[in-house]
Enzyme design. Sequence first.
Site, PDB file in Angstrom:
ATOM      1  N   SER A  53      43.234  71.275 -74.437  1.00  0.00           N
ATOM      2  CA  SER A  53      43.673  70.373 -75.502  1.00  0.00           C
ATOM      3  C   SER A  53      43.078  70.761 -76.846  1.00  0.00           C
ATOM      4  CB  SER A  53      43.284  68.934 -75.166  1.00  0.00           C
ATOM      5  OG  SER A  53      41.917  68.840 -74.803  1.00  0.00           O
ATOM      6  N   LYS A 121      38.452  74.603 -64.469  1.00  0.00           N
ATOM      7  CA  LYS A 121      39.539  73.711 -64.062  1.00  0.00           C
ATOM      8  C   LYS A 121      40.865  74.427 -64.211  1.00  0.00           C
ATOM      9  CE  LYS A 121      41.086  70.126 -66.566  1.00  0.00           C
ATOM     10  NZ  LYS A 121      42.552  70.417 -66.636  1.00  0.00           N
ATOM     11  N   GLU A 123      45.311  73.965 -63.390  1.00  0.00           N
ATOM     12  CA  GLU A 123      46.382  73.026 -63.103  1.00  0.00           C
ATOM     13  C   GLU A 123      47.240  73.512 -61.943  1.00  0.00           C
ATOM     14  OE1 GLU A 123      46.951  71.636 -67.790  1.00  0.00           O
ATOM     15  OE2 GLU A 123      48.673  72.378 -66.650  1.00  0.00           O
ATOM     16  N   GLU A 189      46.667  62.979 -63.575  1.00  0.00           N
ATOM     17  CA  GLU A 189      47.150  62.640 -64.910  1.00  0.00           C
ATOM     18  C   GLU A 189      48.523  62.004 -64.869  1.00  0.00           C
ATOM     19  OE1 GLU A 189      47.822  64.473 -69.411  1.00  0.00           O
ATOM     20  OE2 GLU A 189      46.807  65.663 -67.880  1.00  0.00           O
TER      21      GLU A 189
END
Length: 280
Positions: A53, A121, A123, A189
């Site tokens: 982000s 991390k 996804e 999420e």
Amino acid sequence: MSAGTASDKSARVTPAHIRAMKGERPIVSLTAYTTPMARLIDRHCDVVLVGDSVGMVLHGLPDTLGVSLEMMCLHGAAVARGLERALLVVDMPFGSYEEGPAHAFRNAARIMAETGAGAVKLEGGRQMAETIAFLVARGIPVMAHVGLTPQSVHVFGGYRVQGRGADRARVLDDARAVAEAGAFAVVLEKLPASLADEITAAVEIPTIGIGASAGCDGQILVTEDMLGLFTDFRPKFVRRFAELGAAAEAAIAEYAEEVRARRFPGPEHVYADTPQEAGR
């Protein structure tokens, strides 16, 4: 690590500590991209995530897809310098792990080496299980991320809630797959709260919610969102705990007015000819 170690500066939080917090006190997580912010967060949080982000929040990108490995390493190293106890987790950016397990390992190892992170991390659910298992078997702790995965925003057709209707089974299967592959925690999420609760009960690793459920084992937000510093858009799941952006703009406006009126700098902000006259 006991349940009350959030303020224990003598203990560095590890992935094993986070894994052991399943069903204990809630895991507190926030993002950081700079050393000063990391210092503010460190004493209060268990996990500090250098999220991709950063591309949107600090670099003005329209999404996370343009974030590079170099950017993640740069910001990860900066955050590491501000941490004493929280676990540092760094996002693997788009294109750095999808090609295959060996490719992912090389890039994850670089992140770990250049930032001092305790974990990475990535996804993806079942399709990333083999890669997660490959990394974990080679000494790289992995935090997984299922549900809405922003790097797949074009596949999803936007930042839409995942796991509704027939899609529920897919997300649940993804969470189970990453847990079985060896991830020490999983971010959930933008899911229906009931699905997030079901996943939390179904997997043996901690769930960390963002737009999921208060029943998750922990929560994470983008720090600039919750402080009111990033105002381009505001997801439903964001609660503003402060409005620092508005306060900063007001301070900047006051500064500009003072400079134009020649009220700043004042006598107390300038230097005299001699140290004696200045009193220092």
